[in-house]
Design an enzyme around this catalytic site. Structure first.
Site, short mmCIF file in Angstrom:
data_model
loop_
_atom_site.label_atom_id
_atom_site.label_comp_id
_atom_site.label_asym_id
_atom_site.label_seq_id
_atom_site.Cartn_x
_atom_site.Cartn_y
_atom_site.Cartn_z
N ASN A 12 0.84 -1.20 0.00
CA ASN A 12 0.00 0.00 0.00
C ASN A 12 0.88 1.25 0.00
O ASN A 12 1.54 1.54 0.99
CB ASN A 12 -0.90 -0.04 1.25
N LYS B 124 -0.04 4.23 0.02
CA LYS B 124 -0.69 5.37 0.69
C LYS B 124 -0.64 6.61 -0.23
O LYS B 124 -0.76 6.47 -1.44
CB LYS B 124 -0.06 5.65 2.05
N HIS C 278 -9.71 1.25 5.59
CA HIS C 278 -8.39 1.42 6.22
C HIS C 278 -8.54 2.36 7.41
O HIS C 278 -9.30 3.34 7.35
CB HIS C 278 -7.40 1.99 5.20
N GLU D 223 -6.79 4.66 8.49
CA GLU D 223 -6.47 6.08 8.22
C GLU D 223 -7.69 6.78 7.61
O GLU D 223 -7.93 7.95 7.88
CB GLU D 223 -5.24 6.17 7.29
N GLU E 163 -5.56 -5.32 11.16
CA GLU E 163 -4.55 -4.28 11.35
C GLU E 163 -4.77 -3.57 12.68
O GLU E 163 -5.59 -2.63 12.76
CB GLU E 163 -4.65 -3.25 10.22
N GLY F 218 2.30 1.98 11.09
CA GLY F 218 3.26 3.09 10.99
C GLY F 218 4.03 3.34 12.27
O GLY F 218 4.69 4.36 12.42
N SER G 46 3.23 -2.38 10.55
CA SER G 46 4.70 -2.34 10.66
C SER G 46 5.38 -3.64 10.23
O SER G 46 6.34 -4.09 10.85
CB SER G 46 5.12 -1.97 12.09
C1 PEP Z 1 -0.98 0.05 6.32
O1 PEP Z 1 -0.83 0.97 5.53
O2 PEP Z 1 -2.04 -0.54 6.39
C2 PEP Z 1 0.13 -0.35 7.19
C3 PEP Z 1 0.05 -1.48 7.83
O3 PEP Z 1 1.18 0.51 7.27
P1 PEP Z 1 2.60 0.21 7.94
O4 PEP Z 1 3.14 -1.05 7.30
O5 PEP Z 1 3.41 1.39 7.63
O6 PEP Z 1 2.41 0.00 9.41
#
Ligand code: PEP
Length: 260
Positions: free
Chosen positions: A8, A10, A94, A96, A174, A180, A217
């Site tokens: 992803n 983003k 997601h 975010e 998640e 992040g 992460s």
């Molecule tokens: C994500 O964008 O869903 C995500 C898990 O980001 P990251 O790997 O940076 O934690």
């Protein structure tokens, strides 16, 4: 089963030139995509550019979709537009978007159903925040159960075959506090929660064998700790998606954890 890895991007990169560089870095590594399915989800504006570069195991995904097919909805992108841009997968819900765009479970539910109806492969993100997790895994599971109840409302009455639904629907677990953050959940806890989600999907929605990914992460150093578990069907990767070396290492890793 093949592991599914979603990279992803983003809201990055800033230019098409850079986007092409990232995509080509993955293409350079295509011969190593053997026992996995790799999905790149660039921002909408770059999708068409990569439409004809997809391969058998390298797919294009979008980071969001609107729930209506057509109409006066300024700024929105329909499932049909995505399909016409070569998109196969779409991320919905997601954290975010839940946080910064105020997407509610009701909105997410409409997007899940619209995506599936249009024949897109939907990756629904669920997961608890730190406040909940501090109360323990059971609290996290209860939270996810409620999220799923709302996000999957009406999924049973979708006019698509069960087989298609199983193939086209994926959950990404998640934990918000791990996204992040530079520190992931422990693989053991992720396995337990993913098992819980799978059991719930089977018992409540008669959805057996739904793929559930872990996200939060994940990078080339910890990916194996997650992917080695047969319960974890893959990973949703954020920040490490834009580091060519990281992506290559993770693709290589997936070949070791193919389960029959
Ligand atoms: C994500 O964008 O869903 C995500 C898990 O980001 P990251 O790997 O940076 O934690």
């Amino acid at each position: 089963m093949k592991k599914l890895i979603i990279f992803n991007w983003k809201m990055a990169p800033d230019s098409l030139k850079e986007a092409k560089r990232f995509f080509n870095a993955v293409l350079d590594f295509k011969s190593y995509i053997i026992n996995s399915e790799i999905v790149i989800t660039p921002p909408f504006v770059y999708l068409n550019e990569f439409k004809n570069k997809k391969l058998k195991n390298l797919k294009l995904g979008a980071q969001d979709v609107f729930w209506e097919n057509a109409g006066a909805y300024t700024g929105e992108i329909s499932a049909k537009m995505l399909k016409n841009s070569g998109v196969e997968y779409v991320i919905v819900g997601h954290s975010e978007r839940r946080k910064y765009l105020n997407e509610t479970d009701e909105i997410i539910n409409k997007k899940v159903l619209a995506g599936l109806k249009a024949g897109l492969k939907v990756i629904l993100c669920v997961g608890e925040d730190l406040l909940i997790r501090r109360h323990g895994k059971k609290a996290a599971e209860n939270f996810i159960k409620k999220q799923l109840e709302k996000d999957l409302k009406g999924i049973r009455s979708l006019v698509v075959s069960r087989k298609l639904l199983v193939r086209n629907f994926t959950i990404a677990y998640e934990p918000i506090w791990a996204i992040g953050a530079g520190h992931s959940d422990t693989p053991q806890d992720a396995v337990e929660i993913i098992k819980y989600i799978k059991n719930l999907l089977a018992a409540r929605y008669s959805l057996n064998s739904i793929r559930v990914l872990y996200g939060g992460s994940v990078d080339s150093k910890n990916a194996a700790n997650f992917l080695k578990h047969p319960e974890i069907d893959g990973a949703l990767v954020g920040h490490s998606s834009l580091k060519a070396e990281e992506v290559k290492k993770m693709i290589l890793l997936t070949n070791s954890y193919f389960t029959i």
